[in-house]
Design a protein around this motif. Sequence first.
Motif, PDB file in Angstrom:
ATOM      1  N   UNK A  99      -9.036 -15.002  15.290  1.00  0.00           N
ATOM      2  CA  UNK A  99      -9.068 -14.081  14.667  1.00  0.00           C
ATOM      3  C   UNK A  99      -7.986 -13.362  14.309  1.00  0.00           C
ATOM      4  N   UNK A 100      -6.516 -13.647  14.404  1.00  0.00           N
ATOM      5  CA  UNK A 100      -5.634 -13.214  13.631  1.00  0.00           C
ATOM      6  C   UNK A 100      -4.973 -14.207  13.237  1.00  0.00           C
ATOM      7  N   UNK A 101      -3.954 -13.513  11.960  1.00  0.00           N
ATOM      8  CA  UNK A 101      -3.014 -14.865  10.905  1.00  0.00           C
ATOM      9  C   UNK A 101      -1.705 -14.304  11.152  1.00  0.00           C
ATOM     10  N   UNK A 102      -1.070 -14.661  11.434  1.00  0.00           N
ATOM     11  CA  UNK A 102       0.671 -13.787  11.482  1.00  0.00           C
ATOM     12  C   UNK A 102       1.637 -14.469  10.663  1.00  0.00           C
ATOM     13  N   UNK A 103       1.838 -13.151   9.923  1.00  0.00           N
ATOM     14  CA  UNK A 103       3.249 -13.672   8.528  1.00  0.00           C
ATOM     15  C   UNK A 103       3.864 -12.849   8.727  1.00  0.00           C
ATOM     16  N   UNK A 104       5.799 -13.422   8.078  1.00  0.00           N
ATOM     17  CA  UNK A 104       6.021 -12.161   8.014  1.00  0.00           C
ATOM     18  C   UNK A 104       5.954 -11.628   6.550  1.00  0.00           C
ATOM     19  N   UNK A 105       6.201 -10.243   6.059  1.00  0.00           N
ATOM     20  CA  UNK A 105       6.560 -10.178   4.464  1.00  0.00           C
ATOM     21  C   UNK A 105       6.820 -11.592   3.828  1.00  0.00           C
ATOM     22  N   UNK A 137     -10.693 -11.763   9.801  1.00  0.00           N
ATOM     23  CA  UNK A 137      -9.648 -12.062  10.244  1.00  0.00           C
ATOM     24  C   UNK A 137      -8.684 -10.555  10.418  1.00  0.00           C
ATOM     25  N   UNK A 138      -7.853 -10.685  11.102  1.00  0.00           N
ATOM     26  CA  UNK A 138      -6.767  -9.492  11.319  1.00  0.00           C
ATOM     27  C   UNK A 138      -5.278  -9.985  10.808  1.00  0.00           C
ATOM     28  N   UNK A 139      -4.859  -9.997   9.170  1.00  0.00           N
ATOM     29  CA  UNK A 139      -3.850 -10.444   9.270  1.00  0.00           C
ATOM     30  C   UNK A 139      -2.231  -9.367   9.595  1.00  0.00           C
ATOM     31  N   UNK A 140      -2.022  -9.633  10.675  1.00  0.00           N
ATOM     32  CA  UNK A 140      -0.485  -9.141  11.259  1.00  0.00           C
ATOM     33  C   UNK A 140       0.817  -9.208  10.525  1.00  0.00           C
ATOM     34  N   UNK A 141       1.549  -8.634  10.315  1.00  0.00           N
ATOM     35  CA  UNK A 141       2.808  -8.248   9.680  1.00  0.00           C
ATOM     36  C   UNK A 141       3.726  -8.539  11.336  1.00  0.00           C
ATOM     37  N   UNK A 142       4.952  -9.583  10.852  1.00  0.00           N
ATOM     38  CA  UNK A 142       5.817  -9.741  11.846  1.00  0.00           C
ATOM     39  C   UNK A 142       7.174  -8.816  11.759  1.00  0.00           C
ATOM     40  N   UNK A 143       7.177  -8.366  12.964  1.00  0.00           N
ATOM     41  CA  UNK A 143       9.153  -7.777  12.120  1.00  0.00           C
ATOM     42  C   UNK A 143       9.843  -8.736  12.020  1.00  0.00           C
ATOM     43  N   UNK A 144      10.809  -8.899  11.030  1.00  0.00           N
ATOM     44  CA  UNK A 144      11.409  -9.760  10.290  1.00  0.00           C
ATOM     45  C   UNK A 144      12.100  -9.516   9.406  1.00  0.00           C
ATOM     46  N   UNK A 145      13.425 -10.245   9.737  1.00  0.00           N
ATOM     47  CA  UNK A 145      15.056  -9.928   8.068  1.00  0.00           C
ATOM     48  C   UNK A 145      14.509  -8.770   7.846  1.00  0.00           C
TER      49      UNK A 145
END
Length: 271
Positions: A99-105, A137-145
């Motif tokens: 249901x989710x896909x995670x990625x940093x920018x 599906x929800x793309x969730x942008x990760x706190x990163x960099x």
Amino acid sequence: MEKRIIAVNSNCYHGYSIEEALEGIHAAGFHYVELTATKGWTEHVFPTQSFSYLLGLKKKMEELDLIPFSMSGHCNLMDEERLPDFIENIELAHFFGCDYIVSSVGEAHLKDRQTTGNQILCEHLKSLIPYLEKYQMTLVLEIHGEHCTGNILKEITDAVNSKWVKINYDTANAIFYGDVIPEADMDDCDEDLAYMHLKDKAGEKKEWNFPALGEGYVNFPEIFRKLEETQNTCPFSIEIEFTPDGAGSLENVNKAVKTSAEYLKKQGFVL
């Protein structure tokens, strides 16, 4: 405390096989897993793997009563050339029923090939929305960099303005990259906070030291209180990245995952 999805990121088992990861996660009492497909770092699942192998992993998860509800599919979303790779990751995540896909920018764990302004980034993200909508599906942008605070990511999700693009708040990355206090910084993005990497932090702020939950200084009780106060029932995914020397052994990873499970149960959660 209300029951919610609580998973383990298979990246905890960086350097070990996905089969070992699934067995350890199951043994610790969890029922959800975030599969990792991070190029050049942890390729536990990947679009280039054979169909028969991926089918075998689906069967193994069914046997272990593990639900692959999300996938860590980090790509540099600022680089137009990487967008087709990310679309493949979305399709792979759909194959597993995520249901989710995670990625940093940017590219997690790899040196970014390209950086760009928010306007172009938002255009790239908007181009992904038809795929996210197609697969629900929800793309969730990760706190990163460089995108290291809730306020920075909220500017992006506000500009994209889609229910399919939200924020993954990584509790330790906010400290390591952003030099902020997570339980305070969360206030800046609560409306779009749709996913959370529970990651503890030990040592100096810029020291790579991410132990089992409860063994660092992240104020999880206050974070949980705030989420309850705002009735935010976002999924949790545990991530343990140890030190630059790694965990030392598979046994140590399994122990850290089990320790994290016990910590959450003491906080009133049901796995």
